[in-house]
Motif scaffolding. Structure first.
Motif: not given
Length: 268
Positions: A87-94, A15-21
């Motif tokens: 780490e973050g959940g689903r969605g773009y919110s930072p 769920t890491d933001r770099s991996f996801q987005y």
């Protein structure tokens, strides 16, 4: 090596933001005789990226301590510092509760770089073009898909690197480096306010030319302007300075200015 809240962790979550987005930034630092080269310039650029991307500040004392510890084991190599929003959940919110995730990794100095420095580089003219993105221009953010596609094109053509244009046909950079050229006593380099990466070695070259009293201009120009140059060279923090000896079938001599920069920067 990864850490968060000053605690080393064993792995990075899916769920890491770099991996996801691709949500973060990075820099690659040359190491010589156990010391990171131009570390202060790399830090300044990362601070600008952190501010631009609105990442939470990191513990710079810890980062520098770990960087220096890794560098001590290398006589000639490199270190990559990679930041993720966390780490973050689903969605773009930072808007996350966690802190920025810091990753350090080491790599061997590319074996073919010395030959590029001495003999020069023959560049392709890339068909793949960079989009216009002033929000992210200049910084080394983690979304490098344009560069991945450019590298794929170059490998299909059998080139180490190539000149990359933006959507308007302006010269921006190569797939891995900044580009400079000399004409009538003036040093030129592309304007990077709309796309491209402002490299640490690019900054160092601009500082040196100012010290030497050489006129310098950042410009938007078509590829034909490079074809008419007297001398062309490329720079990045690992490669240093490498002369360009050809762009497609247009050839250039290795010039005195490239060699002067190499000598000043300790490459020869």
């Amino acid at each position: 090596m990864y850490w968060r809240n000053n605690v080393v962790i064993e792995q990075v979550s899916v769920t890491d933001r770099s991996f996801q987005y691709g949500d973060g930034c990075f820099t690659t630092i040359r190491v010589e005789q156990g010391q990171p080269v131009f570390w202060s310039l790399h830090k300044q650029r990362m601070l600008r990226a952190i501010e631009r991307l609105k990442l939470k500040p990191i513990d710079w004392q810890l980062t520098e301590r770990q960087l220096m510890k890794l560098a001590q084991s290398y006589q000639h190599g490199g270190i990559k510092i990679h930041l993720s929003r966390g780490e973050g959940g689903r969605g773009y919110s930072p808007d996350l509760e966690g802190d920025t995730l810091v990753t350090l990794s080491t790599f061997a100095y590319p074996s073919h770089y010395q030959a590029l420095q001495l003999q020069g580089v023959s560049l392709a003219l890339c068909e793949t073009r960079l989009g216009l993105n002033p929000l992210l221009s200049g910084i080394k953010h983690n979304n490098r898909l344009e560069q991945v596609l450019i590298k794929h094109e170059l490998e299909q053509k059998g080139y180490v690197d190539g000149v990359v244009l933006d959507l308007n046909g302006h010269v921006i950079e190569t797939s891995m480096a900044n580009v400079f050229w000399l004409k009538d006593g003036t040093l030129y380099t592309p304007n990077l306010s709309q796309s491209g990466v402002e490299g640490v070695m690019r900054q160092r070259v601009l500082e040196l030319t100012e010290q030497w009293g050489i006129p310098t201009k950042t410009v938007y120009v078509p590829i034909e302007t490079l074809f008419d140059a007297e001398e062309v060279f490329m720079t990045n923090s690992i490669l240093g300075v490498a002369p360009v000896v050809a762009i497609t079938d247009i050839c250039f001599n290795i010039g005195d200015f490239s060699r002067r920069l190499q000598e000043t920067l300790g490459q020869c």
